[in-house]
Design an enzyme around this catalytic site. Structure first.
Site, PDB file in Angstrom:
ATOM      1  N   LYS A 137      12.779 -11.440 -33.190  1.00  0.00           N
ATOM      2  CA  LYS A 137      14.129 -11.451 -33.776  1.00  0.00           C
ATOM      3  C   LYS A 137      14.342 -12.764 -34.559  1.00  0.00           C
ATOM      4  O   LYS A 137      14.952 -12.761 -35.631  1.00  0.00           O
ATOM      5  CB  LYS A 137      15.199 -11.309 -32.688  1.00  0.00           C
ATOM      6  CG  LYS A 137      15.228  -9.964 -31.977  1.00  0.00           C
ATOM      7  CD  LYS A 137      15.600  -8.797 -32.876  1.00  0.00           C
ATOM      8  CE  LYS A 137      17.039  -8.759 -33.279  1.00  0.00           C
ATOM      9  NZ  LYS A 137      17.381  -7.546 -34.071  1.00  0.00           N
ATOM     10  N   TYR A 146      10.050 -10.589 -27.674  1.00  0.00           N
ATOM     11  CA  TYR A 146      11.223  -9.955 -28.301  1.00  0.00           C
ATOM     12  C   TYR A 146      12.036 -10.985 -29.085  1.00  0.00           C
ATOM     13  O   TYR A 146      12.304 -10.819 -30.282  1.00  0.00           O
ATOM     14  CB  TYR A 146      12.112  -9.297 -27.237  1.00  0.00           C
ATOM     15  CG  TYR A 146      13.520  -9.005 -27.727  1.00  0.00           C
ATOM     16  CD1 TYR A 146      13.743  -8.027 -28.696  1.00  0.00           C
ATOM     17  CD2 TYR A 146      14.623  -9.725 -27.251  1.00  0.00           C
ATOM     18  CE1 TYR A 146      15.038  -7.776 -29.178  1.00  0.00           C
ATOM     19  CE2 TYR A 146      15.906  -9.480 -27.724  1.00  0.00           C
ATOM     20  CZ  TYR A 146      16.106  -8.503 -28.680  1.00  0.00           C
ATOM     21  OH  TYR A 146      17.373  -8.267 -29.164  1.00  0.00           O
ATOM     22  N   THR A 149      20.470 -11.699 -32.359  1.00  0.00           N
ATOM     23  CA  THR A 149      20.807 -11.856 -30.939  1.00  0.00           C
ATOM     24  C   THR A 149      20.922 -13.334 -30.556  1.00  0.00           C
ATOM     25  O   THR A 149      20.261 -14.184 -31.184  1.00  0.00           O
ATOM     26  CB  THR A 149      19.719 -11.193 -30.072  1.00  0.00           C
ATOM     27  OG1 THR A 149      19.885 -11.593 -28.711  1.00  0.00           O
ATOM     28  CG2 THR A 149      18.313 -11.601 -30.498  1.00  0.00           C
ATOM     29  N   ASP A 150      21.688 -13.612 -29.518  1.00  0.00           N
ATOM     30  CA  ASP A 150      21.778 -15.004 -29.038  1.00  0.00           C
ATOM     31  C   ASP A 150      20.445 -15.474 -28.447  1.00  0.00           C
ATOM     32  O   ASP A 150      20.228 -16.678 -28.267  1.00  0.00           O
ATOM     33  CB  ASP A 150      22.911 -15.158 -28.012  1.00  0.00           C
ATOM     34  CG  ASP A 150      22.750 -14.323 -26.753  1.00  0.00           C
ATOM     35  OD1 ASP A 150      21.782 -13.528 -26.665  1.00  0.00           O
ATOM     36  OD2 ASP A 150      23.603 -14.446 -25.849  1.00  0.00           O
ATOM     37  N   GLU A 151      19.538 -14.514 -28.154  1.00  0.00           N
ATOM     38  CA  GLU A 151      18.265 -14.910 -27.539  1.00  0.00           C
ATOM     39  C   GLU A 151      17.405 -15.752 -28.475  1.00  0.00           C
ATOM     40  O   GLU A 151      16.447 -16.391 -28.033  1.00  0.00           O
ATOM     41  CB  GLU A 151      17.476 -13.673 -27.076  1.00  0.00           C
ATOM     42  CG  GLU A 151      18.202 -12.929 -25.990  1.00  0.00           C
ATOM     43  CD  GLU A 151      17.313 -12.004 -25.167  1.00  0.00           C
ATOM     44  OE1 GLU A 151      16.079 -12.137 -25.216  1.00  0.00           O
ATOM     45  OE2 GLU A 151      17.881 -11.149 -24.473  1.00  0.00           O
TER      46      GLU A 151
HETATM   47  P1  NAD Z   1      18.453   0.185 -28.666  1.00  0.00           P
HETATM   48  O1  NAD Z   1      17.067  -0.067 -28.183  1.00  0.00           O
HETATM   49  O2  NAD Z   1      19.420   0.901 -27.795  1.00  0.00           O
HETATM   50  O3  NAD Z   1      18.406   0.990 -30.057  1.00  0.00           O
HETATM   51  C1  NAD Z   1      17.488   0.696 -31.058  1.00  0.00           C
HETATM   52  C2  NAD Z   1      17.486   1.868 -32.043  1.00  0.00           C
HETATM   53  O4  NAD Z   1      16.570   1.553 -33.119  1.00  0.00           O
HETATM   54  C3  NAD Z   1      16.992   3.204 -31.429  1.00  0.00           C
HETATM   55  O5  NAD Z   1      17.828   4.243 -31.825  1.00  0.00           O
HETATM   56  C4  NAD Z   1      15.591   3.356 -32.011  1.00  0.00           C
HETATM   57  O6  NAD Z   1      15.198   4.717 -32.155  1.00  0.00           O
HETATM   58  C5  NAD Z   1      15.739   2.684 -33.363  1.00  0.00           C
HETATM   59  N1  NAD Z   1      14.460   2.196 -33.898  1.00  0.00           N
HETATM   60  C6  NAD Z   1      13.514   1.477 -33.230  1.00  0.00           C
HETATM   61  N2  NAD Z   1      12.472   1.254 -34.050  1.00  0.00           N
HETATM   62  C7  NAD Z   1      12.778   1.808 -35.255  1.00  0.00           C
HETATM   63  C8  NAD Z   1      12.102   1.884 -36.504  1.00  0.00           C
HETATM   64  N3  NAD Z   1      10.891   1.342 -36.666  1.00  0.00           N
HETATM   65  N4  NAD Z   1      12.699   2.531 -37.518  1.00  0.00           N
HETATM   66  C9  NAD Z   1      13.932   3.095 -37.362  1.00  0.00           C
HETATM   67  N5  NAD Z   1      14.611   3.063 -36.195  1.00  0.00           N
HETATM   68  C10 NAD Z   1      14.044   2.424 -35.150  1.00  0.00           C
HETATM   69  O7  NAD Z   1      19.001  -1.252 -29.086  1.00  0.00           O
HETATM   70  P2  NAD Z   1      20.480  -1.863 -28.998  1.00  0.00           P
HETATM   71  O8  NAD Z   1      20.678  -2.461 -27.677  1.00  0.00           O
HETATM   72  O9  NAD Z   1      21.429  -0.871 -29.520  1.00  0.00           O
HETATM   73  O10 NAD Z   1      20.325  -3.063 -30.049  1.00  0.00           O
HETATM   74  C11 NAD Z   1      20.591  -2.855 -31.421  1.00  0.00           C
HETATM   75  C12 NAD Z   1      20.384  -4.180 -32.161  1.00  0.00           C
HETATM   76  O11 NAD Z   1      21.266  -5.160 -31.633  1.00  0.00           O
HETATM   77  C13 NAD Z   1      18.984  -4.744 -32.017  1.00  0.00           C
HETATM   78  O12 NAD Z   1      18.604  -5.301 -33.259  1.00  0.00           O
HETATM   79  C14 NAD Z   1      19.128  -5.842 -30.969  1.00  0.00           C
HETATM   80  O13 NAD Z   1      18.182  -6.853 -31.175  1.00  0.00           O
HETATM   81  C15 NAD Z   1      20.533  -6.316 -31.231  1.00  0.00           C
HETATM   82  N6  NAD Z   1      21.278  -6.872 -30.091  1.00  0.00           N
HETATM   83  C16 NAD Z   1      21.361  -6.182 -28.910  1.00  0.00           C
HETATM   84  C17 NAD Z   1      22.132  -6.698 -27.863  1.00  0.00           C
HETATM   85  C18 NAD Z   1      22.284  -5.968 -26.555  1.00  0.00           C
HETATM   86  O14 NAD Z   1      22.848  -6.514 -25.605  1.00  0.00           O
HETATM   87  N7  NAD Z   1      21.817  -4.732 -26.421  1.00  0.00           N
HETATM   88  C19 NAD Z   1      22.798  -7.924 -28.038  1.00  0.00           C
HETATM   89  C20 NAD Z   1      22.674  -8.606 -29.257  1.00  0.00           C
HETATM   90  C21 NAD Z   1      21.916  -8.061 -30.262  1.00  0.00           C
HETATM   91  O1  DAU Z   2      21.541 -11.522 -25.127  1.00  0.00           O
HETATM   92  C1  DAU Z   2      21.349 -10.430 -25.960  1.00  0.00           C
HETATM   93  C2  DAU Z   2      20.188  -9.606 -25.450  1.00  0.00           C
HETATM   94  O2  DAU Z   2      20.634  -8.960 -24.265  1.00  0.00           O
HETATM   95  C3  DAU Z   2      19.712  -8.574 -26.469  1.00  0.00           C
HETATM   96  O3  DAU Z   2      19.180  -9.243 -27.590  1.00  0.00           O
HETATM   97  C4  DAU Z   2      18.651  -7.649 -25.856  1.00  0.00           C
HETATM   98  O4  DAU Z   2      18.307  -6.629 -26.774  1.00  0.00           O
HETATM   99  C5  DAU Z   2      19.229  -7.018 -24.608  1.00  0.00           C
HETATM  100  O5  DAU Z   2      18.250  -6.211 -23.982  1.00  0.00           O
HETATM  101  C6  DAU Z   2      19.714  -8.101 -23.642  1.00  0.00           C
HETATM  102  O6  DAU Z   2      18.594  -8.850 -23.110  1.00  0.00           O
HETATM  103  P1  DAU Z   2      18.502  -9.260 -21.564  1.00  0.00           P
HETATM  104  O7  DAU Z   2      17.099  -9.515 -21.232  1.00  0.00           O
HETATM  105  O8  DAU Z   2      19.493 -10.312 -21.228  1.00  0.00           O
HETATM  106  O9  DAU Z   2      19.039  -7.873 -20.904  1.00  0.00           O
HETATM  107  P2  DAU Z   2      18.546  -6.997 -19.646  1.00  0.00           P
HETATM  108  O10 DAU Z   2      19.579  -5.947 -19.441  1.00  0.00           O
HETATM  109  O11 DAU Z   2      17.133  -6.583 -19.768  1.00  0.00           O
HETATM  110  O12 DAU Z   2      18.640  -8.043 -18.465  1.00  0.00           O
HETATM  111  C7  DAU Z   2      19.840  -8.731 -18.167  1.00  0.00           C
HETATM  112  C8  DAU Z   2      19.554  -9.677 -17.015  1.00  0.00           C
HETATM  113  O13 DAU Z   2      19.300  -8.911 -15.829  1.00  0.00           O
HETATM  114  C9  DAU Z   2      18.334 -10.534 -17.217  1.00  0.00           C
HETATM  115  O14 DAU Z   2      18.557 -11.823 -16.672  1.00  0.00           O
HETATM  116  C10 DAU Z   2      17.235  -9.825 -16.434  1.00  0.00           C
HETATM  117  C11 DAU Z   2      17.993  -9.177 -15.294  1.00  0.00           C
HETATM  118  N1  DAU Z   2      17.456  -7.893 -14.792  1.00  0.00           N
HETATM  119  C12 DAU Z   2      17.222  -6.907 -15.700  1.00  0.00           C
HETATM  120  C13 DAU Z   2      16.701  -5.687 -15.279  1.00  0.00           C
HETATM  121  C14 DAU Z   2      16.428  -4.592 -16.291  1.00  0.00           C
HETATM  122  C15 DAU Z   2      17.241  -7.698 -13.441  1.00  0.00           C
HETATM  123  O15 DAU Z   2      17.482  -8.597 -12.621  1.00  0.00           O
HETATM  124  N2  DAU Z   2      16.731  -6.495 -13.040  1.00  0.00           N
HETATM  125  C16 DAU Z   2      16.439  -5.483 -13.891  1.00  0.00           C
HETATM  126  O16 DAU Z   2      15.956  -4.410 -13.448  1.00  0.00           O
END
Ligand code: NAD
Ligand code: DAU
Length: 343
Positions: free
Chosen positions: A157, A153, A125-127
């Site tokens: 990562k 988190y 992730t970019d985080e």
């Molecule tokens: P998500 O939380 O929607 O899905 C995670 C999945 O992993 C779920 O299906 C969960 O059951 C499974 N899981 C969790 N723990 C596990 C374990 N111990 N063994 C097997 N399976 C397990 O997450 P997402 O948003 O789809 O993110 C997927 C990946 O992409 C993550 O690694 C996250 O860090 C990365 N990522 C997410 C974003 C975003 O914006 N959502 C952006 C960049 C990177």
């Molecule tokens: O940048 C990539 C990341 O993006 C991934 O690695 C993470 O898995 C994914 O969850 C996401 O992280 P963020 O923290 O940026 O996403 P989130 O949707 O939780 O929040 C987006 C922004 O909105 C953040 O600045 C917090 C804010 N927010 C979020 C929630 C849930 C609110 O203001 N209110 C809310 O209720």
């Protein structure tokens, strides 16, 4: 090829499974998912009976289970999406993030070494780069930006990324890492900003914006992220990191207002609440490397992607209403109950 996809019942993993089955029907997709609160087997129902798809309910931290699967399936490629992914939950309970995101990654890489996997891909992730100041729009994350994390988190990562690099250098494991910005699109769990705001707006509930809502995220349609990973695992250079993002930076408050406008709901539903602890200010990816080396460019513009996403949530209410009627109620009450309204 046999491709193991972990976390394939989650948001991005399921979108990746669909893309692979559609674009590469010659490959076999083996999905491993523990089905935590974020994993949903219903999402995978349309592909469950496909001959080139197999699902295992298993924990990536469970060495015995992973050994059995790797021995049976003989994967050529492993793509690790499985993770605890929500920043707010990591602030409440860091431990499980360290277990899944770091230990789980090491177990998968040990098995990848043992069974001669040709490519181990880590979905990061970019985080891991921390954040950028709001008043320096000229700054972007490149692959050379030092890791500098803020939350449990992102630290977990980053820990996993460092381990991946160590396995590459020490054992010669053929690895790649991708670091993507915020994704949005179908099947995102309703704890994340965009689906949470859609669900609340449709129920005429308050929309809890953290702080002033000025934080900036760089939004990418999920399918574009999946296409980038598909390119990296097939054409990317071993040992490399690729940033993925589409230069689509937006303030949280503007996203929330767009959602309200699309749904025909009033802005009076917005409620500014206590900020997230350690809240990252701005994320912004420089995607020049993946564009130059692999020719990747995002295909879905935000103005279209957000409409498609809102339509998907309107058309698939039973998918998310099911989720928010269960344990999610307790999560919501606990997470948001202690936040104070700040205006
Ligand atoms: P998500 O939380 O929607 O899905 C995670 C999945 O992993 C779920 O299906 C969960 O059951 C499974 N899981 C969790 N723990 C596990 C374990 N111990 N063994 C097997 N399976 C397990 O997450 P997402 O948003 O789809 O993110 C997927 C990946 O992409 C993550 O690694 C996250 O860090 C990365 N990522 C997410 C974003 C975003 O914006 N959502 C952006 C960049 C990177
Ligand atoms: O940048 C990539 C990341 O993006 C991934 O690695 C993470 O898995 C994914 O969850 C996401 O992280 P963020 O923290 O940026 O996403 P989130 O949707 O939780 O929040 C987006 C922004 O909105 C953040 O600045 C917090 C804010 N927010 C979020 C929630 C849930 C609110 O203001 N209110 C809310 O209720």
């Amino acid at each position: 090829m046999n491709i193991i996809v972990t976390g394939g019942a989650g948001f991005i993993g399921s979108n990746f499974v669909f893309l692979e089955l559609r674009e590469h029907p010659e490959d076999r997709i083996i999905c491993i998912d523990k089905l935590t609160y974020a994993g949903n087997l219903k999402t995978l129902k349309p592909v469950m009976d496909k001959p080139n798809f197999k699902f295992y309910k298993a924990d990536i931290c469970d060495k015995t289970a992973m050994e059995e699967i790797f021995k049976t399936e003989k994967p050529d490629i492993v793509v690790n999406f499985a993770a605890e992914s929500h920043v707010d939950r990591s602030i409440e309970n860091p431990q499980i993030f360290l277990e899944t995101n770091i230990i789980g990654t090491s177990v998968l890489m040990d098995m990848s070494r043992k069974y001669g996997v040709k490519r181990y891909h880590q979905v990061s992730t970019d985080e891991v780069y921390g954040d950028l100041p709001l008043d320096r729009p000229d700054l972007f994350f490149t692959e050379e930006t030092p890791l500098h994390t803020s939350s449990p988190y992102s630290s977990s990562k980053a820990g996993a990324d460092l381990l991946v690099n160590a396995y590459h250098r020490t054992y010669g494991l053929p690895t790649t890492i991708s670091r993507c910005s915020n994704n949005y699109g179908p099947y995102q769990f309703p704890e994340k900003l965009i689906p949470l705001m859609i669900a609340n707006a449709l129920a005429d509930k308050k929309l809890p914006v953290y702080g002033a809502g000025q934080n900036v995220r760089d939004w990418l349609y999920v399918e574009d992220h999946c296409k980038a990973i598909d390119l990296i695992i097939r054409k990317g250079t071993v040992g490399e990191v690729y940033n993925i993002g589409g230069h689509n930076e937006m303030h949280n408050i503007d996203i929330v207002k767009i959602i309200l406008k699309e749904l025909g709901k009033p802005e009076s539903l917005i409620e500014h609440v206590t900020d997230r602890a350690g809240h990252d200010q701005r994320y912004a990816i420089d995607p020049a490397k993946i564009h130059a080396e692999l020719g990747w460019l995002p295909e879905t513009m935000f103005k279209d992607g957000i409409k498609k996403t809102i339509k998907w949530y309107l058309d698939n209410k039973e998918w998310w209403e099911d989720i928010i009627s269960g344990d999610y109620q307790n999560y919501y009450a606990e997470m948001y109950g202690k936040k104070e309204v700040i205006d």
